[in-house]
Design a protein around this motif. Structure first.
Motif, PDB file in Angstrom:
ATOM      1  N   ILE A 175       1.779  20.538  -6.092  1.00 43.34           N
ATOM      2  CA  ILE A 175       3.108  21.073  -6.428  1.00 43.34           C
ATOM      3  C   ILE A 175       4.165  19.975  -6.463  1.00 43.34           C
ATOM      4  CG2 ILE A 175       2.539  23.365  -5.552  1.00 43.34           C
ATOM      5  CD1 ILE A 175       4.136  22.763  -3.036  1.00 43.34           C
ATOM      6  N   LEU A 176       3.959  18.877  -5.710  1.00 41.71           N
ATOM      7  CA  LEU A 176       4.910  17.769  -5.793  1.00 41.71           C
ATOM      8  C   LEU A 176       4.772  17.026  -7.120  1.00 41.71           C
ATOM      9  CD1 LEU A 176       4.727  16.333  -2.158  1.00 41.71           C
ATOM     10  CD2 LEU A 176       6.787  17.192  -3.305  1.00 41.71           C
ATOM     11  N   ARG A 177       3.571  17.038  -7.668  1.00 44.35           N
ATOM     12  CA  ARG A 177       3.323  16.332  -8.925  1.00 44.35           C
ATOM     13  C   ARG A 177       3.783  17.161 -10.124  1.00 44.35           C
ATOM     14  NH1 ARG A 177      -1.444  15.446  -7.930  1.00 44.35           N
ATOM     15  NH2 ARG A 177      -2.396  17.248  -8.967  1.00 44.35           N
ATOM     16  N   ALA A 178       3.486  18.452 -10.105  1.00 46.79           N
ATOM     17  CA  ALA A 178       3.772  19.253 -11.293  1.00 46.79           C
ATOM     18  C   ALA A 178       4.779  20.374 -11.046  1.00 46.79           C
ATOM     19  CB  ALA A 178       2.466  19.865 -11.816  1.00 46.79           C
ATOM     20  N   GLY A 179       5.192  20.543  -9.776  1.00 43.55           N
ATOM     21  CA  GLY A 179       6.082  21.647  -9.467  1.00 43.55           C
ATOM     22  C   GLY A 179       5.301  22.944  -9.322  1.00 43.55           C
ATOM     23  N   GLY A 180       5.955  23.957  -8.774  1.00 42.80           N
ATOM     24  CA  GLY A 180       5.308  25.251  -8.656  1.00 42.80           C
ATOM     25  C   GLY A 180       5.168  25.708  -7.216  1.00 42.80           C
ATOM     26  N   THR A 181       4.387  26.731  -7.033  1.00 45.77           N
ATOM     27  CA  THR A 181       4.237  27.368  -5.715  1.00 45.77           C
ATOM     28  C   THR A 181       2.780  27.345  -5.275  1.00 45.77           C
ATOM     29  OG1 THR A 181       6.107  28.831  -6.178  1.00 45.77           O
ATOM     30  CG2 THR A 181       4.622  29.478  -4.398  1.00 45.77           C
ATOM     31  N   ALA A 182       2.577  27.134  -3.986  1.00 46.92           N
ATOM     32  CA  ALA A 182       1.231  27.136  -3.399  1.00 46.92           C
ATOM     33  C   ALA A 182       1.171  28.165  -2.274  1.00 46.92           C
ATOM     34  CB  ALA A 182       0.874  25.755  -2.867  1.00 46.92           C
ATOM     35  N   HIS A 183       0.065  28.870  -2.199  1.00 48.48           N
ATOM     36  CA  HIS A 183      -0.149  29.834  -1.115  1.00 48.48           C
ATOM     37  C   HIS A 183      -1.389  29.398  -0.342  1.00 48.48           C
ATOM     38  CE1 HIS A 183       2.748  32.640  -2.907  1.00 48.48           C
ATOM     39  NE2 HIS A 183       2.179  32.362  -4.075  1.00 48.48           N
ATOM     40  N   LEU A 184      -1.285  29.300   0.941  1.00 44.71           N
ATOM     41  CA  LEU A 184      -2.449  28.898   1.746  1.00 44.71           C
ATOM     42  C   LEU A 184      -2.343  29.502   3.142  1.00 44.71           C
ATOM     43  CD1 LEU A 184      -1.676  26.291   3.895  1.00 44.71           C
ATOM     44  CD2 LEU A 184      -1.187  25.282   1.677  1.00 44.71           C
ATOM     45  N   ALA A 185      -3.509  29.763   3.706  1.00 41.61           N
ATOM     46  CA  ALA A 185      -3.598  30.228   5.097  1.00 41.61           C
ATOM     47  C   ALA A 185      -4.187  29.090   5.923  1.00 41.61           C
ATOM     48  CB  ALA A 185      -4.478  31.464   5.197  1.00 41.61           C
ATOM     49  N   ALA A 186      -3.561  28.805   7.035  1.00 44.90           N
ATOM     50  CA  ALA A 186      -3.998  27.663   7.845  1.00 44.90           C
ATOM     51  C   ALA A 186      -3.748  27.954   9.314  1.00 44.90           C
ATOM     52  CB  ALA A 186      -3.255  26.398   7.425  1.00 44.90           C
ATOM     53  N   GLY A 187      -4.543  27.291  10.154  1.00 47.75           N
ATOM     54  CA  GLY A 187      -4.347  27.397  11.592  1.00 47.75           C
ATOM     55  C   GLY A 187      -3.244  26.454  12.022  1.00 47.75           C
ATOM     56  N   LEU A 188      -2.220  26.976  12.666  1.00 47.22           N
ATOM     57  CA  LEU A 188      -1.082  26.180  13.125  1.00 47.22           C
ATOM     58  C   LEU A 188      -1.148  26.057  14.644  1.00 47.22           C
ATOM     59  CD1 LEU A 188       1.682  24.841  12.325  1.00 47.22           C
ATOM     60  CD2 LEU A 188       2.725  27.049  12.899  1.00 47.22           C
ATOM     61  N   ARG A 189      -1.097  24.799  15.125  1.00 45.73           N
ATOM     62  CA  ARG A 189      -1.175  24.573  16.570  1.00 45.73           C
ATOM     63  C   ARG A 189       0.115  25.076  17.224  1.00 45.73           C
ATOM     64  NH1 ARG A 189      -4.231  20.952  19.384  1.00 45.73           N
ATOM     65  NH2 ARG A 189      -4.672  19.772  17.496  1.00 45.73           N
ATOM     66  N   ASP A 190      -0.033  25.901  18.287  1.00 49.72           N
ATOM     67  CA  ASP A 190       1.161  26.423  18.940  1.00 49.72           C
ATOM     68  C   ASP A 190       1.477  25.646  20.213  1.00 49.72           C
ATOM     69  OD1 ASP A 190      -0.553  27.302  20.922  1.00 49.72           O
ATOM     70  OD2 ASP A 190      -0.524  29.389  20.293  1.00 49.72           O
ATOM     71  N   ARG A 191       2.504  26.090  20.910  1.00 50.65           N
ATOM     72  CA  ARG A 191       2.974  25.380  22.098  1.00 50.65           C
ATOM     73  C   ARG A 191       1.934  25.385  23.218  1.00 50.65           C
ATOM     74  NH1 ARG A 191       8.044  27.309  24.277  1.00 50.65           N
ATOM     75  NH2 ARG A 191       8.707  27.817  22.163  1.00 50.65           N
ATOM     76  N   CYS A 192       0.972  26.320  23.191  1.00 47.00           N
ATOM     77  CA  CYS A 192      -0.075  26.403  24.212  1.00 47.00           C
ATOM     78  C   CYS A 192      -1.334  25.645  23.804  1.00 47.00           C
ATOM     79  CB  CYS A 192      -0.418  27.865  24.482  1.00 47.00           C
ATOM     80  SG  CYS A 192       0.970  28.835  25.114  1.00 47.00           S
ATOM     81  N   GLN A 193      -1.251  24.872  22.727  1.00 53.36           N
ATOM     82  CA  GLN A 193      -2.363  24.093  22.193  1.00 53.36           C
ATOM     83  C   GLN A 193      -3.480  24.972  21.648  1.00 53.36           C
ATOM     84  OE1 GLN A 193      -2.019  20.648  21.878  1.00 53.36           O
ATOM     85  NE2 GLN A 193       0.014  21.329  22.488  1.00 53.36           N
ATOM     86  N   GLY A 194      -3.150  26.214  21.349  1.00 51.89           N
ATOM     87  CA  GLY A 194      -4.084  27.073  20.631  1.00 51.89           C
ATOM     88  C   GLY A 194      -3.714  27.065  19.150  1.00 51.89           C
ATOM     89  N   PHE A 195      -4.384  27.878  18.346  1.00 50.02           N
ATOM     90  CA  PHE A 195      -4.104  27.932  16.915  1.00 50.02           C
ATOM     91  C   PHE A 195      -3.805  29.369  16.507  1.00 50.02           C
ATOM     92  CE2 PHE A 195      -6.305  23.903  17.175  1.00 50.02           C
ATOM     93  CZ  PHE A 195      -5.607  23.115  16.259  1.00 50.02           C
ATOM     94  N   ARG A 196      -2.798  29.518  15.659  1.00 50.06           N
ATOM     95  CA  ARG A 196      -2.461  30.819  15.086  1.00 50.06           C
ATOM     96  C   ARG A 196      -2.603  30.717  13.571  1.00 50.06           C
ATOM     97  NH1 ARG A 196       3.068  32.426  18.295  1.00 50.06           N
ATOM     98  NH2 ARG A 196       2.477  31.539  20.305  1.00 50.06           N
ATOM     99  N   THR A 197      -3.159  31.759  12.985  1.00 52.39           N
ATOM    100  CA  THR A 197      -3.353  31.761  11.539  1.00 52.39           C
ATOM    101  C   THR A 197      -2.047  32.149  10.853  1.00 52.39           C
ATOM    102  OG1 THR A 197      -5.650  32.396  11.859  1.00 52.39           O
ATOM    103  CG2 THR A 197      -4.739  32.665   9.646  1.00 52.39           C
ATOM    104  N   ILE A 198      -1.540  31.235  10.015  1.00 51.49           N
ATOM    105  CA  ILE A 198      -0.263  31.433   9.326  1.00 51.49           C
ATOM    106  C   ILE A 198      -0.503  31.464   7.823  1.00 51.49           C
ATOM    107  CG2 ILE A 198       2.106  30.598   9.033  1.00 51.49           C
ATOM    108  CD1 ILE A 198       1.410  31.270  11.924  1.00 51.49           C
ATOM    109  N   ARG A 199       0.136  32.403   7.161  1.00 47.35           N
ATOM    110  CA  ARG A 199       0.123  32.462   5.693  1.00 47.35           C
ATOM    111  C   ARG A 199       1.376  31.765   5.183  1.00 47.35           C
ATOM    112  NH1 ARG A 199      -3.354  33.157   1.398  1.00 47.35           N
ATOM    113  NH2 ARG A 199      -2.209  33.946  -0.412  1.00 47.35           N
ATOM    114  N   PHE A 200       1.197  30.566   4.577  1.00 45.70           N
ATOM    115  CA  PHE A 200       2.325  29.764   4.089  1.00 45.70           C
ATOM    116  C   PHE A 200       2.525  29.958   2.588  1.00 45.70           C
ATOM    117  CE2 PHE A 200       1.242  27.240   7.899  1.00 45.70           C
ATOM    118  CZ  PHE A 200       2.500  27.099   8.460  1.00 45.70           C
ATOM    119  N   THR A 201       3.777  29.990   2.193  1.00 46.03           N
ATOM    120  CA  THR A 201       4.159  29.907   0.784  1.00 46.03           C
ATOM    121  C   THR A 201       5.029  28.670   0.633  1.00 46.03           C
ATOM    122  OG1 THR A 201       4.120  32.303   0.493  1.00 46.03           O
ATOM    123  CG2 THR A 201       5.343  31.032  -1.144  1.00 46.03           C
ATOM    124  N   LEU A 202       4.570  27.701  -0.153  1.00 48.55           N
ATOM    125  CA  LEU A 202       5.268  26.426  -0.320  1.00 48.55           C
ATOM    126  C   LEU A 202       5.708  26.271  -1.772  1.00 48.55           C
ATOM    127  CD1 LEU A 202       2.721  24.208   1.679  1.00 48.55           C
ATOM    128  CD2 LEU A 202       4.820  25.246   2.551  1.00 48.55           C
TER     129      LEU A 202
END
Length: 390
Positions: free
Chosen positions: A73-100
């Motif tokens: 998206i930085l090269r051509a522009g546009g929107t990306a959708h992805l689900a990823a594990g995000l490290r939280d304050r307790c050093q665990g992971f939460r599944t987040i649905r990102f729209t970039l």
């Protein structure tokens, strides 16, 4: 101009007050700005989150897919959708649905994320329940797992990671997870998992695994199947650290085995059957006879009489200082049992006070030869044997 400033302030307020996880990235994927909701999830003890690499906050398995989407998206522009594990304050992971989103004209990426797993930013009640569940799992040393039979994607709870002593950012594969088990137990767990995946057969077994740090730990592994349209699509189960319980069980079993060995040794000592001559057995009786000891003594003696084809059995009562009605009855029964097997009994070492008690109690030793000591009893047996040969 005033309207433009007012609009900017309103956008600022919306940015900070939004329950969505909002962020702004530069072209190197470094965080330029985040809102309060995202800060609350990942924590910011040093106040330097905005200068960190966004990809470093993601689960190791999700970094390359996220990097690829950002470059696109930085090269051509546009929107990306992805689900990823995000490290939280307790050093665990939460599944987040990102729209970039990025445009070709700008050097930044703006994004928003929403949690697919409970967290304090989404539902405080759900988060407290999840935290309580995690505490219960940690206290009971039990975790959960799930395997997608179609993709073979394996999910562990934090407690399962802890039991394996495996870092939270190292997501396991099925094959990798099976390799943790001790070599002697690997066929058992592999066969159980395969049977559950193929035929839906549940399992609940105890076995040892070797942790990431090389420790052997006893665990309880249980699994069951989830069916869909006649096929097993997922298997799931619990995983428990039972090292302490198992060690206590093994220690108890070992102690019970030692006690049994000692009991057998004491029993054999309390019933020392001696072969003093060909077809002649001697049984020294020491102390008081209770029902259990008398029964054991009778069983061992009769077995030995049958095995050795004994013709004479000497009961040495030198070690018996006193006789009550029960003891006298047991001795009479032993003498009768010997006679039923066709052997003759001799009683030696009867003390005067014991003889008086036998008479007073009316104990009958009819058909039994009595002599003063063991030596004389052996002589009697030898003479009887010589007469038989003659």
């Amino acid at each position: 101009m005033a309207q433009s400033v007012g609009t900017a302030l309103e956008l600022e307020r919306l940015f900070d007050l939004s329950n969505d996880l909002l962020l702004v990235l530069d072209r190197d994927a470094r965080l330029r700005r985040i809102n309060a909701a995202l800060r609350n999830v990942i924590g910011d003890p040093d106040g330097e989150v905005e200068r960190r690499d966004f990809l470093d906050l993601l689960h190791a398995d999700d970094r390359e897919p996220a990097r690829s989407e950002l470059q696109r998206i930085l090269r051509a522009g546009g929107t990306a959708h992805l689900a990823a594990g995000l490290r939280d304050r307790c050093q665990g992971f939460r599944t987040i649905r990102f729209t970039l989103h990025a445009s070709a004209e700008e050097a930044t990426v703006v994004g928003a994320g929403r949690e697919l797993t409970p967290g304090p930013g989404a539902d405080d009640t759900a988060w407290r329940s999840a935290a309580l569940l995690q505490k219960i799992q940690s206290t009971a040393k039990v975790g959960g797992w799930e395997l997608d039979c179609r993709t073979l994607e394996l999910l562990w709870t934090e407690e399962v990671y802890r039991i394996h002593e495996r870092p939270l950012d190292q997501k396991p594969s099925l094959e990798n997870a099976l390799r943790y088990y001790a070599p002697e137990h690997t066929p058992l767990i592999r066969g159980s998992v395969e049977a559950c995946m193929q035929r839906g057969e549940p399992y609940d077994i105890e076995l040892q695994l070797i942790t990431e740090k090389g420790r052997r730990v006893w665990v309880r592994a249980a699994g069951g199947a989830i069916w869909e349209q006649g096929k097993v699509i997922r298997i799931f189960g619990c995983f428990q650290d039972i090292e302490e319980v198992k060690r206590r069980e093994l220690d108890l079993a070992e102690k019970l085995a030692i006690i049994e060995q000692q009991r057998t040794a004491i029993q054999s000592m309390s019933t020392p059957i001696i072969r003093v001559w060909d077809q002649v057995l001697a049984l020294p009786v020491v102390g008081k006879l209770d029902s259990a000891r008398a029964q054991d003594m009778t069983e061992h003696l009769l077995d030995e009489v049958a095995k050795s084809s004994a013709t004479h059995v000497i009961l040495d009562l030198t070690g018996v200082e006193t006789v009550d009605e029960a003891t006298a009855d047991h001795l009479v029964r032993i003498v009768r049992a010997i006679r039923l097997l066709g052997a003759k009994s001799l009683v030696t070492g009867i003390r005067p006070q014991v003889a008086q008690l036998f008479v007073a109690l009316g104990a009958e030793l009819a058909g039994t030869t009595t002599v003063s000591n063991l030596r004389d009893a052996i002589k009697v047996c030898m003479r009887a044997s010589a007469q038989t040969l003659a």
